[in-house]
Design an enzyme around this catalytic site. Structure first.
Site, short mmCIF file in Angstrom:
data_model
loop_
_atom_site.label_atom_id
_atom_site.label_comp_id
_atom_site.label_asym_id
_atom_site.label_seq_id
_atom_site.Cartn_x
_atom_site.Cartn_y
_atom_site.Cartn_z
N HIS A 120 -39.72 -4.71 5.33
CA HIS A 120 -39.54 -3.75 6.42
C HIS A 120 -38.07 -3.31 6.51
O HIS A 120 -37.20 -4.10 6.88
CB HIS A 120 -40.00 -4.38 7.74
N GLN B 46 -51.02 2.24 15.85
CA GLN B 46 -50.48 0.90 16.10
C GLN B 46 -51.41 0.11 17.02
O GLN B 46 -51.62 -1.08 16.85
CB GLN B 46 -49.07 1.00 16.72
N HIS C 240 -42.43 1.35 13.65
CA HIS C 240 -43.05 2.37 12.81
C HIS C 240 -43.33 3.66 13.58
O HIS C 240 -43.45 4.72 12.98
CB HIS C 240 -44.32 1.83 12.15
N GLU D 166 -39.68 -10.13 7.58
CA GLU D 166 -40.47 -9.17 6.79
C GLU D 166 -39.53 -8.56 5.76
O GLU D 166 -38.83 -7.59 6.05
CB GLU D 166 -41.03 -8.06 7.70
N SER E 160 -43.68 -0.83 18.35
CA SER E 160 -43.53 -0.90 16.89
C SER E 160 -42.47 0.08 16.41
O SER E 160 -42.45 1.25 16.82
CB SER E 160 -44.85 -0.55 16.21
ZN LIG Z 1 -43.01 -2.60 8.86
#
Ligand SMILES: [Zn+2]
Length: 321
Positions: free
Chosen positions: A292, A207, A235, A289, A233
């Site tokens: 996402h 990241q 993620h 997004e 993040s």
């Molecule tokens: Zn994402």
């Protein structure tokens, strides 16, 4: 005989006098008690609040929600702002002073907007109100521009994703996310929608590389608008996936795809939510997004879907509180 009768009469007379005296005493006592009670009542909070302009119903609401603070209301004008807070579903008592401060800065905001912003820490600037993500919340943990993960945080149940679900390089995600995704993938596939994972678990260093690339080429403001700082993040949680479809593979066309519509209508049944929606950009701190998707479990996902709130708001009210 005559004398006896007189005695009886006398006795009767004295009884009558006694009764009359008692009646007067009674009336006096009754009036006295009433006056006493009246004086006593005028000293009660209820009486004082009624004088200030609160209704009996509002006083009940205050007693239920604000018992410890009632005394301080007695010396002020009627607090309409406070009453309107108690009518709001997501009111959190601990945030009361912050609601007041934020409302003072934004008197044009609705009460529910004030509550949403403050509950999600949006009365503070991004990255300037640092909170540690509580990883004990497991798949309900939160990461946003206030809550961050430690640089060495790595989930302990990461699994490799089968290549039937992605294009390009290998992917890892948390097992709990993977199992839910596979179920969702099968259900979508039955309706001729082929979901493809494009991005999955990303560790802190990865990241950092993504963020620094943007930062070095176009500056911090641009980098912040397009990527999360390392540690911030989702993620890194192993609970988030960037999902596209076989027919729509780019960030610009995915939101017009049948797969996106399918996900919007069905993802919650498998525990996934669309994390960053256009109408909630100011709450989530991220631009929309469509690709996402975050795993939060079926219960939370269903609530969020049905009540149309963000995970940040859900977390504040149901998990952190
Ligand atoms: Zn994402």
């Amino acid at each position: 005989m005559i004398n006896l009768k007189k005695t009886k009469l006398k006795l009767k007379k004295s009884v009558w006098i006694t009764i009359i005296i008692l009646i007067f005493l009674g009336i006096g006592l009754y009036a006295g008690i009433n006056i006493y009670q009246d004086i006593k009542y005028k000293k009660t909070d209820e009486y004082k609040l009624l004088q200030i302009g609160y209704t009996k119903e509002e006083i009940k609401i205050l007693e239920n929600n604000y018992k410890s603070g009632i005394k301080e209301l007695l010396t002020k004008e009627k607090d309409e702002f406070l009453l309107s807070l108690f009518n709001e579903k997501y009111y959190i008592a601990n945030n009361l002073n912050r609601y007041r401060d934020f409302f003072e800065l934004h008197p044009d905001y609705s009460i529910s907007k004030i509550i949403s912003y403050v509950n999600t820490n949006n009365d503070y600037d991004y990255y300037e109100h640092d909170l540690d993500t509580d990883i004990s919340k497991d798949y309900l943990l939160i990461v946003n521009k206030y809550y961050h993960l430690a640089s060495d945080y790595e989930p302990d149940d990461l699994v490799e994703v089968n290549n039937k679900y992605y294009y390009g390089e290998n992917h890892k995600i948390r097992e709990v996310t993977y199992n839910a995704f596979k179920n969702m993938w099968e259900a979508a596939n039955k309706e001729d929608i082929y979901l493809i994972i494009n991005s999955s678990y990303r560790n802190y260093e990865e990241q950092k590389a993504v963020y620094d690339d943007y930062k070095n080429s176009k500056g911090t403001t641009y980098a912040d608008s397009i990527a999360a700082r390392p540690g911030y993040s989702e993620h890194q949680t192993g609970l988030s996936l960037d999902i596209f479809s076989k027919t729509h593979t780019t960030t610009s066309n995915f939101k017009d795809s049948p797969a996106y519509i399918w996900l919007q209508n069905n993802a919650y049944k498998y525990g996934f939510i669309e994390r960053y929606q256009e109408e909630n950009e100011e709450i989530t701190g991220f631009s929309a997004e469509a690709w996402h998707w975050r795993y939060v479990g079926i219960e939370a996902a269903t609530y969020i879907h049905e009540n149309n709130i963000t995970f940040d708001e859900y977390y504040a009210y149901f998990i952190a509180k």
